[in-house]
Design a protein around this motif. Structure first.
Motif, PDB file in Angstrom:
ATOM      1  N   LYS A  35      -6.683  -0.875  -8.432  1.00 15.04           N
ATOM      2  CA  LYS A  35      -6.458  -2.464  -8.884  1.00 15.04           C
ATOM      3  C   LYS A  35      -6.279  -3.023  -7.401  1.00 15.04           C
ATOM      4  O   LYS A  35      -6.110  -2.563  -6.386  1.00 15.04           O
ATOM      5  CB  LYS A  35      -5.013  -2.559  -9.553  1.00 15.04           C
ATOM      6  CG  LYS A  35      -4.935  -2.291 -10.934  1.00 15.04           C
ATOM      7  CD  LYS A  35      -4.167  -3.628 -11.441  1.00 15.04           C
ATOM      8  CE  LYS A  35      -4.629  -3.691 -12.822  1.00 15.04           C
ATOM      9  NZ  LYS A  35      -3.970  -2.791 -13.921  1.00 15.04           N
ATOM     10  N   ARG A  36      -6.566  -4.165  -7.485  1.00 15.46           N
ATOM     11  CA  ARG A  36      -6.723  -5.129  -6.145  1.00 15.46           C
ATOM     12  C   ARG A  36      -5.090  -5.301  -5.630  1.00 15.46           C
ATOM     13  O   ARG A  36      -4.081  -5.547  -6.406  1.00 15.46           O
ATOM     14  CB  ARG A  36      -7.191  -6.417  -6.063  1.00 15.46           C
ATOM     15  CG  ARG A  36      -8.600  -6.228  -6.386  1.00 15.46           C
ATOM     16  CD  ARG A  36      -9.332  -7.597  -6.322  1.00 15.46           C
ATOM     17  NE  ARG A  36     -10.900  -7.648  -6.817  1.00 15.46           N
ATOM     18  CZ  ARG A  36     -11.748  -6.961  -6.040  1.00 15.46           C
ATOM     19  NH1 ARG A  36     -11.649  -6.607  -4.669  1.00 15.46           N
ATOM     20  NH2 ARG A  36     -13.200  -7.252  -6.300  1.00 15.46           N
ATOM     21  N   LYS A  37      -4.938  -5.409  -4.283  1.00 17.16           N
ATOM     22  CA  LYS A  37      -3.504  -5.835  -3.948  1.00 17.16           C
ATOM     23  C   LYS A  37      -3.728  -6.654  -2.683  1.00 17.16           C
ATOM     24  O   LYS A  37      -4.263  -6.482  -1.641  1.00 17.16           O
ATOM     25  CB  LYS A  37      -3.018  -4.397  -3.168  1.00 17.16           C
ATOM     26  CG  LYS A  37      -1.418  -4.574  -2.825  1.00 17.16           C
ATOM     27  CD  LYS A  37      -0.886  -3.185  -2.507  1.00 17.16           C
ATOM     28  CE  LYS A  37      -1.253  -2.748  -1.258  1.00 17.16           C
ATOM     29  NZ  LYS A  37      -0.569  -1.710  -0.881  1.00 17.16           N
ATOM     30  N   TRP A  38      -3.502  -7.921  -2.914  1.00 17.38           N
ATOM     31  CA  TRP A  38      -3.643  -9.081  -2.118  1.00 17.38           C
ATOM     32  C   TRP A  38      -2.819  -8.913  -0.992  1.00 17.38           C
ATOM     33  O   TRP A  38      -1.693  -8.769  -1.226  1.00 17.38           O
ATOM     34  CB  TRP A  38      -3.656 -10.524  -2.875  1.00 17.38           C
ATOM     35  CG  TRP A  38      -4.528 -10.527  -4.103  1.00 17.38           C
ATOM     36  CD1 TRP A  38      -4.305 -10.590  -5.207  1.00 17.38           C
ATOM     37  CD2 TRP A  38      -6.012 -10.413  -3.920  1.00 17.38           C
ATOM     38  NE1 TRP A  38      -5.372 -10.551  -6.199  1.00 17.38           N
ATOM     39  CE2 TRP A  38      -6.597 -10.618  -5.403  1.00 17.38           C
ATOM     40  CE3 TRP A  38      -6.874 -10.296  -3.042  1.00 17.38           C
ATOM     41  CZ2 TRP A  38      -7.955 -10.659  -5.592  1.00 17.38           C
ATOM     42  CZ3 TRP A  38      -8.216 -10.180  -3.415  1.00 17.38           C
ATOM     43  CH2 TRP A  38      -8.672 -10.352  -4.699  1.00 17.38           C
ATOM     44  N   GLY A  39      -3.572  -9.277   0.076  1.00 15.69           N
ATOM     45  CA  GLY A  39      -2.606  -9.341   1.432  1.00 15.69           C
ATOM     46  C   GLY A  39      -3.387 -10.357   2.256  1.00 15.69           C
ATOM     47  O   GLY A  39      -4.280 -10.804   2.256  1.00 15.69           O
ATOM     48  N   MET A  40      -2.635 -10.706   3.359  1.00 13.87           N
ATOM     49  CA  MET A  40      -2.995 -11.753   4.428  1.00 13.87           C
ATOM     50  C   MET A  40      -2.691 -11.056   5.889  1.00 13.87           C
ATOM     51  O   MET A  40      -1.644 -10.749   6.004  1.00 13.87           O
ATOM     52  CB  MET A  40      -2.297 -12.835   4.164  1.00 13.87           C
ATOM     53  CG  MET A  40      -2.689 -14.098   4.891  1.00 13.87           C
ATOM     54  SD  MET A  40      -1.676 -15.642   4.428  1.00 13.87           S
ATOM     55  CE  MET A  40      -2.747 -16.330   3.290  1.00 13.87           C
ATOM     56  N   THR A  41      -3.519 -11.636   6.543  1.00 14.91           N
ATOM     57  CA  THR A  41      -3.219 -11.102   7.984  1.00 14.91           C
ATOM     58  C   THR A  41      -3.231 -12.562   8.831  1.00 14.91           C
ATOM     59  O   THR A  41      -4.161 -13.382   8.507  1.00 14.91           O
ATOM     60  CB  THR A  41      -4.153 -10.187   8.790  1.00 14.91           C
ATOM     61  OG1 THR A  41      -5.724 -10.881   8.584  1.00 14.91           O
ATOM     62  CG2 THR A  41      -4.309  -8.918   8.252  1.00 14.91           C
ATOM     63  N   ILE A  42      -2.661 -12.837   9.889  1.00 14.26           N
ATOM     64  CA  ILE A  42      -2.099 -13.875  10.632  1.00 14.26           C
ATOM     65  C   ILE A  42      -2.234 -13.497  12.086  1.00 14.26           C
ATOM     66  O   ILE A  42      -1.344 -12.832  12.534  1.00 14.26           O
ATOM     67  CB  ILE A  42      -1.119 -14.868  10.197  1.00 14.26           C
ATOM     68  CG1 ILE A  42      -0.912 -15.043   8.872  1.00 14.26           C
ATOM     69  CG2 ILE A  42      -1.029 -15.863  11.165  1.00 14.26           C
ATOM     70  CD1 ILE A  42       0.207 -15.929   8.154  1.00 14.26           C
ATOM     71  N   ASP A  43      -3.391 -14.091  12.642  1.00 12.16           N
ATOM     72  CA  ASP A  43      -3.535 -13.458  14.027  1.00 12.16           C
ATOM     73  C   ASP A  43      -2.873 -14.629  14.987  1.00 12.16           C
ATOM     74  O   ASP A  43      -3.263 -15.491  15.328  1.00 12.16           O
ATOM     75  CB  ASP A  43      -5.144 -13.313  14.661  1.00 12.16           C
ATOM     76  CG  ASP A  43      -5.143 -12.819  15.728  1.00 12.16           C
ATOM     77  OD1 ASP A  43      -4.248 -12.697  16.927  1.00 12.16           O
ATOM     78  OD2 ASP A  43      -6.168 -12.018  15.988  1.00 12.16           O
ATOM     79  N   LEU A  44      -1.622 -14.161  15.439  1.00 13.19           N
ATOM     80  CA  LEU A  44      -0.771 -15.259  16.479  1.00 13.19           C
ATOM     81  C   LEU A  44      -1.716 -15.310  17.677  1.00 13.19           C
ATOM     82  O   LEU A  44      -1.349 -16.533  18.290  1.00 13.19           O
ATOM     83  CB  LEU A  44       0.536 -14.634  16.798  1.00 13.19           C
ATOM     84  CG  LEU A  44       1.407 -14.330  15.252  1.00 13.19           C
ATOM     85  CD1 LEU A  44       2.658 -14.033  15.733  1.00 13.19           C
ATOM     86  CD2 LEU A  44       1.455 -15.784  14.561  1.00 13.19           C
ATOM     87  N   ASP A  45      -2.553 -14.434  18.233  1.00 13.22           N
ATOM     88  CA  ASP A  45      -3.199 -14.812  19.248  1.00 13.22           C
ATOM     89  C   ASP A  45      -4.303 -15.930  19.134  1.00 13.22           C
ATOM     90  O   ASP A  45      -4.603 -16.344  20.029  1.00 13.22           O
ATOM     91  CB  ASP A  45      -3.553 -13.579  19.899  1.00 13.22           C
ATOM     92  CG  ASP A  45      -2.604 -12.296  20.279  1.00 13.22           C
ATOM     93  OD1 ASP A  45      -1.531 -13.155  20.462  1.00 13.22           O
ATOM     94  OD2 ASP A  45      -2.719 -11.233  20.086  1.00 13.22           O
TER      95      ASP A  45
END
Lengths: 266, 179
Positions: A35-45
């Protein structure tokens, strides 16, 4: 009563039949697709704290404008908020700005406290909220260690010129219910349905900039995708040595991963 | 007059019971009642369009059912271009179509099948992939000579959705259908 010969025979036939059925099922079942598992990345640089994501989120999700009477009471609603963290004082002082959507924890404290099942974890890992079911008890806003849940203290209002620009794919919320980021699940659903109609498999590129915040980010700091796919952009970025999650020691296992070269506090 | 008279107490009790039960029945009937019928701007005849002579099917006109969430109604220009270039009959309703086309207007149909704002329903999922027949929800349209003035179904509620989803082993994840 002693079992008769007929009873014994019945049992044996039933057992053999059940075993044969079980074997048949095992053969028929294909290797289960994860199953898919949605996630997010946020690059503060990369993030320049321009707040385009904050505006895009408000626009996409029909988040009301609190107005001058509610804002001084700290009742503004931001599914995506820009938190400012200041370290030190003037000559050496510096600031960090942090775009903060809901973390969509794998172990969400908010879901456990909801007495009516209005908030829940979806099959694909999104912590959702059904507005019509919420009774407004605000246990979840208290339980969320990240304060990513907002209560509607008043009926939603929009400036006159925005009233005809509401997104029909997202329901507006009445007074008295809690609302939160949904990872723009209406967009995920739409892209999945479109791909099904076109008869094609979805690729990482379909999701990378799917939520309104990710789509809008001019610095491409926000990336979205399937964390169960080891080759997805979010999985790759999540393995970076720069990666960290907010309040990791609480055991909530957030699915929003931040990236930053420097240490959090120095 | 003393209120401790048992007859008066019994009578009051019965009256209260009648009011409560009656109110409950009335409220339930209102809750289950269909909305008031509407008058559509054109008395469209489904039967003429779907009989053996023309042989149109639902998705000949409501093409959206195979493409996306909405069933869609064809544009006036499409009706004119495909069939109604010249008058096809003597119905007094047909000139209304031509009139709308000449002015470039759409026909202001009134929607009768309405879902609450927080519900997402996709026609393509149900018609194309689940292979449900349109009449399971919309009734037998090919026998209708008058336009729909009222919803044909009492099935637009969550119980019906969930029952069918469970029966057919489809996901009952909240986010599948809520928005």
């Amino acid at each position: 009563m002693n079992p008769t010969r007929r009873d014994v025979l019945k049992t044996v036939v039933a057992a053999v039949g059940a075993a044969a059925l079980g074997a048949g099922e095992a053969l028929a079942a294909e290797p289960a697709k994860k199953k898919r598992k949605w996630g997010m990345t946020i690059d503060l640089d990369r993030c320049t704290a321009c707040q385009a994501c904050v505006v895009a989120c408000k626009s996409e999700n029909n988040v009301p404008c609190a107005g001058p009477d509610q804002m001084p009471l700290d009742r503004g609603i931001y599914w995506m908020d820009m938190l400012a963290i200041h370290e030190g004082s003037h000559p050496e002082g510096r600031s960090q700005y942090l775009p903060t959507p809901c973390n969509h924890c794998e172990n969400p404290p908010c879901v456990k406290v909801c007495p009516v099942g209005a908030t829940f974890q979806s099959e694909e890992g999104i912590v959702g909220q059904i507005w019509a079911r919420c009774i407004g008890c605000r246990y979840c806003t208290t339980a969320c260690p990240y304060s990513r849940r907002y209560f509607n203290w008043s009926d939603p209002v929009w400036p006159e010129e925005m009233k005809n620009h509401l997104n029909p794919d997202v329901a507006t919320r009445p007074k008295g219910v809690v609302e939160k980021c949904t990872f723009c699940h209406q967009r995920i659903r739409a892209v999945q349905e479109k791909a099904k109609v076109e008869g094609r498999e979805l690729e990482d590129g379909d999701f990378r900039k799917l939520p309104a915040c990710a789509q809008t980010c001019p610095a491409e700091a926000i990336m979205f995708g399937d964390m169960n796919d080891p080759d997805s952009t979010v999985s790759e970025l999540g393995r970076s040595p720069r990666a960290f999650r907010l309040l990791e020691d609480l055991g909530t296992r957030p699915k929003v991963v931040f990236l930053r070269e420097a240490k959090w506090k120095e | 007059m003393s209120t401790s008279n048992p007859r008066i107490l019994v009578a009051a009790g019965i009256a209260a019971l009648v009011v409560l039960v009656g109110g409950g029945v009335f409220a339930y009937s209102r809750y289950k009642a269909l909305p008031d019928p509407v008058t559509q701007p054109v008395l469209f005849n489904h039967k003429i369009h779907m009989d053996e002579k023309l042989g149109l099917t639902c998705d000949s006109c409501h093409k959206g059912v195979n493409e996306g969430p909405h069933a869609t109604i064809p544009a006036v220009a499409t009706c004119i271009k495909l069939c109604h270039t010249d008058p096809q009959g003597t119905s007094p309703e047909e000139p209304k179509l031509r009139e709308a086309a000449a002015k470039g207007n759409a026909i202001p149909w009134i929607q009768v099948n309405k879902l609450p704002g927080h519900v997402y329903f996709s026609h393509v999922q149900h018609v194309k992939f689940a292979k449900m027949d349109c009449k399971e929800c919309h009734g037998e349209m090919k026998d209708r000579t008058e336009p729909v003035s009222q919803t044909q179904t009492s099935r637009l509620d969550m119980d019906t959705c969930i029952d069918c989803h469970q029966e057919k082993g489809v996901s009952t994840d909240c986010l599948r259908c809520h928005k």
